[in-house]
Design a protein around this motif. Structure first.
Motif, PDB file in Angstrom:
ATOM      1  N   ASN A 141       0.766  -1.215  -0.080  1.00 11.72           N
ATOM      2  CA  ASN A 141       0.060   0.064  -0.351  1.00 11.72           C
ATOM      3  C   ASN A 141       0.938   1.080   0.019  1.00 11.72           C
ATOM      4  OD1 ASN A 141      -2.307  -1.474  -0.286  1.00 11.72           O
ATOM      5  ND2 ASN A 141      -2.713  -1.370   2.558  1.00 11.72           N
ATOM      6  N   ILE A 142       2.417   0.785   1.185  1.00 14.00           N
ATOM      7  CA  ILE A 142       3.002   2.628   0.847  1.00 14.00           C
ATOM      8  C   ILE A 142       3.474   2.471  -0.924  1.00 14.00           C
ATOM      9  CG2 ILE A 142       5.297   2.795   1.413  1.00 14.00           C
ATOM     10  CD1 ILE A 142       4.440   2.152   4.227  1.00 14.00           C
ATOM     11  N   ALA A 143       3.788   1.898  -1.316  1.00 10.70           N
ATOM     12  CA  ALA A 143       4.427   1.723  -2.949  1.00 10.70           C
ATOM     13  C   ALA A 143       3.643   2.030  -3.469  1.00 10.70           C
ATOM     14  CB  ALA A 143       5.045   0.317  -3.052  1.00 10.70           C
ATOM     15  N   SER A 144       2.150   2.137  -3.244  1.00 15.52           N
ATOM     16  CA  SER A 144       0.533   3.025  -3.858  1.00 15.52           C
ATOM     17  C   SER A 144       0.722   3.405  -3.823  1.00 15.52           C
ATOM     18  CB  SER A 144      -0.209   2.001  -3.931  1.00 15.52           C
ATOM     19  OG  SER A 144      -1.191   2.349  -4.491  1.00 15.52           O
ATOM     20  N   TYR A 145       0.851   4.531  -2.927  1.00  8.29           N
ATOM     21  CA  TYR A 145       0.760   5.623  -2.055  1.00  8.29           C
ATOM     22  C   TYR A 145       1.999   6.521  -2.853  1.00  8.29           C
ATOM     23  CZ  TYR A 145      -3.071   5.934   0.387  1.00  8.29           C
ATOM     24  OH  TYR A 145      -4.872   5.680   1.437  1.00  8.29           O
ATOM     25  N   ASN A 146       2.823   6.415  -2.524  1.00  9.23           N
ATOM     26  CA  ASN A 146       4.044   7.049  -3.428  1.00  9.23           C
ATOM     27  C   ASN A 146       4.450   7.017  -4.563  1.00  9.23           C
ATOM     28  OD1 ASN A 146       5.185   7.143  -1.163  1.00  9.23           O
ATOM     29  ND2 ASN A 146       6.850   5.346  -1.008  1.00  9.23           N
ATOM     30  N   ARG A 147       3.504   6.511  -5.529  1.00 12.03           N
ATOM     31  CA  ARG A 147       3.382   6.930  -6.924  1.00 12.03           C
ATOM     32  C   ARG A 147       2.626   7.313  -7.325  1.00 12.03           C
ATOM     33  NH1 ARG A 147       3.736   0.507  -7.661  1.00 12.03           N
ATOM     34  NH2 ARG A 147       1.614   0.324  -6.958  1.00 12.03           N
ATOM     35  N   GLN A 148       1.427   7.714  -6.659  1.00 15.10           N
ATOM     36  CA  GLN A 148       0.163   8.405  -6.945  1.00 15.10           C
ATOM     37  C   GLN A 148       1.187   9.843  -6.474  1.00 15.10           C
ATOM     38  OE1 GLN A 148      -4.278   6.659  -5.984  1.00 15.10           O
ATOM     39  NE2 GLN A 148      -2.697   5.646  -5.358  1.00 15.10           N
ATOM     40  N   ILE A 149       2.187  10.017  -4.869  1.00 18.60           N
ATOM     41  CA  ILE A 149       2.324  10.902  -4.340  1.00 18.60           C
ATOM     42  C   ILE A 149       3.488  11.613  -5.665  1.00 18.60           C
ATOM     43  CG2 ILE A 149       3.420  12.430  -2.622  1.00 18.60           C
ATOM     44  CD1 ILE A 149       2.824   9.831  -0.637  1.00 18.60           C
ATOM     45  N   GLN A 150       4.028  11.296  -5.974  1.00 15.86           N
ATOM     46  CA  GLN A 150       5.309  11.597  -7.337  1.00 15.86           C
ATOM     47  C   GLN A 150       4.103  11.831  -7.776  1.00 15.86           C
ATOM     48  OE1 GLN A 150       7.698   8.809  -8.770  1.00 15.86           O
ATOM     49  NE2 GLN A 150       8.869  10.113  -9.857  1.00 15.86           N
ATOM     50  N   GLU A 151       3.180  11.962  -8.798  1.00 21.25           N
ATOM     51  CA  GLU A 151       2.359  12.078  -9.187  1.00 21.25           C
ATOM     52  C   GLU A 151       1.850  13.210  -9.344  1.00 21.25           C
ATOM     53  OE1 GLU A 151       1.388  12.500 -13.654  1.00 21.25           O
ATOM     54  OE2 GLU A 151       2.608  10.722 -12.664  1.00 21.25           O
ATOM     55  N   MET A 152       1.179  13.514  -7.566  1.00 19.91           N
ATOM     56  CA  MET A 152       0.694  14.665  -7.254  1.00 19.91           C
ATOM     57  C   MET A 152       1.131  15.390  -7.323  1.00 19.91           C
ATOM     58  SD  MET A 152       0.274  16.553  -4.880  1.00 19.91           S
ATOM     59  CE  MET A 152       0.526  15.909  -3.416  1.00 19.91           C
ATOM     60  N   ALA A 153       3.162  15.488  -7.314  1.00 26.10           N
ATOM     61  CA  ALA A 153       3.836  16.928  -6.413  1.00 26.10           C
ATOM     62  C   ALA A 153       4.104  16.763  -8.390  1.00 26.10           C
ATOM     63  CB  ALA A 153       5.118  15.905  -6.828  1.00 26.10           C
ATOM     64  N   LYS A 154       4.077  16.594  -9.404  1.00 24.68           N
ATOM     65  CA  LYS A 154       4.487  16.689 -10.805  1.00 24.68           C
ATOM     66  C   LYS A 154       3.291  17.214 -11.354  1.00 24.68           C
ATOM     67  CE  LYS A 154       5.932  14.879 -15.258  1.00 24.68           C
ATOM     68  NZ  LYS A 154       5.710  13.704 -16.545  1.00 24.68           N
ATOM     69  N   LYS A 155       2.374  17.064 -10.861  1.00 26.27           N
ATOM     70  CA  LYS A 155       1.353  18.000 -11.391  1.00 26.27           C
ATOM     71  C   LYS A 155       1.001  19.555 -10.475  1.00 26.27           C
ATOM     72  CE  LYS A 155      -2.247  14.399 -12.558  1.00 26.27           C
ATOM     73  NZ  LYS A 155      -3.204  13.556 -12.641  1.00 26.27           N
ATOM     74  N   LYS A 156       1.579  18.940  -9.359  1.00 29.83           N
ATOM     75  CA  LYS A 156       1.582  21.276  -9.211  1.00 29.83           C
ATOM     76  C   LYS A 156       2.659  21.609  -9.107  1.00 29.83           C
ATOM     77  CE  LYS A 156      -2.687  21.081  -7.263  1.00 29.83           C
ATOM     78  NZ  LYS A 156      -3.460  22.075  -6.858  1.00 29.83           N
ATOM     79  N   GLY A 157       4.086  20.879  -9.635  1.00 27.02           N
ATOM     80  CA  GLY A 157       4.726  21.663  -9.948  1.00 27.02           C
ATOM     81  C   GLY A 157       6.185  22.008  -8.666  1.00 27.02           C
ATOM     82  N   VAL A 158       6.211  20.613  -7.812  1.00 30.30           N
ATOM     83  CA  VAL A 158       6.673  20.417  -6.578  1.00 30.30           C
ATOM     84  C   VAL A 158       7.309  19.836  -6.642  1.00 30.30           C
ATOM     85  CG1 VAL A 158       5.518  21.750  -5.033  1.00 30.30           C
ATOM     86  CG2 VAL A 158       5.084  19.483  -5.249  1.00 30.30           C
ATOM     87  N   LYS A 159       8.836  19.410  -5.884  1.00 30.97           N
ATOM     88  CA  LYS A 159       9.679  18.239  -6.281  1.00 30.97           C
ATOM     89  C   LYS A 159       9.491  17.506  -5.038  1.00 30.97           C
ATOM     90  CE  LYS A 159      13.201  22.031  -7.360  1.00 30.97           C
ATOM     91  NZ  LYS A 159      12.327  23.319  -7.305  1.00 30.97           N
ATOM     92  N   TYR A 160       9.166  16.474  -5.955  1.00 28.69           N
ATOM     93  CA  TYR A 160       9.607  14.845  -5.107  1.00 28.69           C
ATOM     94  C   TYR A 160      10.855  14.245  -4.405  1.00 28.69           C
ATOM     95  CZ  TYR A 160       8.285   9.973  -4.718  1.00 28.69           C
ATOM     96  OH  TYR A 160       7.921   8.856  -3.694  1.00 28.69           O
TER      97      TYR A 160
END
Length: 288
Positions: free
Chosen positions: A224-243
């Protein structure tokens, strides 16, 4: 006639004996000269260190003498290792400059609290509390500023920072859906941008839990953590912040938190807080 022959044989014998003695003497003299020459040549050659020690002392260094640079050792992949001086220079270049974290704030839950207790980032500010989540960063007054208890978002409005590091997600693993979590995280990013318009914003990945914790829990596990991390990384990219994939600094080869990294399988001990700090310092050094 016989006497003459006998005398002749004697003379031949004596002559041969004398010749042998002379030749032996010549060979002896030649041998002495050769030995002397070899000794002289050896004395001109440099002496080498012994390869062992007769007592209980330490073994000799790989360098043959002080001031001589040791040869680089070959790695299994064919490339050469850096010398200690080169490694130190590389590490120095990779690390954050002095005072880098004095204008930084780290936002998060009890894991970030643990990093504050370790205090490996000189001068950093921490807006962290046990059980804090992306939604309660708006509602839970856990940050003391000027004698008042404020929420994280309120506290961000009271002081300007140059860098904001955020880590949330482990407490939110039990939410009804990851989509709800990501939407709430994105809302928090927007609030941080509004409160800190000139700050660099860094979203950190969620650390894994230990293999024992992961295999025994249907919610708080590394899948579950790995799945969340993939989604967090994608969200960071969309928001223009660094992951920042800080999980890589504390994971074993299987992607678990090592057993010796934590008492409860979730929160990092001192040694692994140092690894976390090291990752943040190195990532800062790469940008400077």
């Amino acid at each position: 006639m016989r006497v003459y022959r006998r005398k002749r044989r004697v003379r031949l014998f004596i002559r041969r004996t004398v010749i042998c003695i002379v030749l032996a003497g010549i060979l002896y003299i030649i041998g002495l000269g050769a030995a002397a020459s070899i000794g002289k040549i050896n004395s001109m050659l440099p002496k080498t260190e012994q390869t062992g020690s007769s007592g209980g002392g330490s073994p000799p260094s790989s360098a043959s003498s002080i001031g001589q640079k040791p040869a680089e050792s070959a790695r299994s992949d064919g490339s050469s290792r850096q010398s200690s001086a080169e490694s130190a220079e590389t590490e120095s270049k990779a690390n954050a400059p002095a005072g880098y974290f004095q204008d930084a704030v780290l936002i998060g839950d009890s894991r970030t609290e643990g990093l504050r207790n370790y205090d490996g980032l000189d001068g950093a500010t921490y807006y962290a509390a046990k059980g804090l989540m992306v939604n309660t960063a708006f509602t839970k007054p856990v940050i003391e500023v000027g004698g008042r208890r404020l929420t994280v978002v309120q506290a961000l409005q009271k002081r300007k920072f140059g860098k904001v590091y955020i880590m949330f997600g482990v407490n939110e693993l039990g939410w009804s859906s990851s989509e709800t979590f990501i939407k709430a995280y994105a809302k928090l990013i927007d609030a941080v941008k509004k409160a800190q318009p000139k700050a660099e914003i860094f979203v950190q990945s969620i650390f894994p839990v230990s293999e024992k914790k992961s295999s025994s829990d249907k919610v708080y596990n590394n899948r579950n953590i790995a799945s969340y991390n993939r989604q967090i990384q994608e969200m960071a990219k969309k928001k223009g912040v660094k992951y920042l994939a800080v999980n890589t600094a504390v994971s074993d080869s299987a992607g678990n938190l090592p057993a010796d990294a934590s008492v409860d399988g979730v929160h990092l001990n001192r040694e692994y807080c140092a690894k976390w700090c090291g990752f943040l310092k190195a990532s800062a050094g790469e940008r400077n």
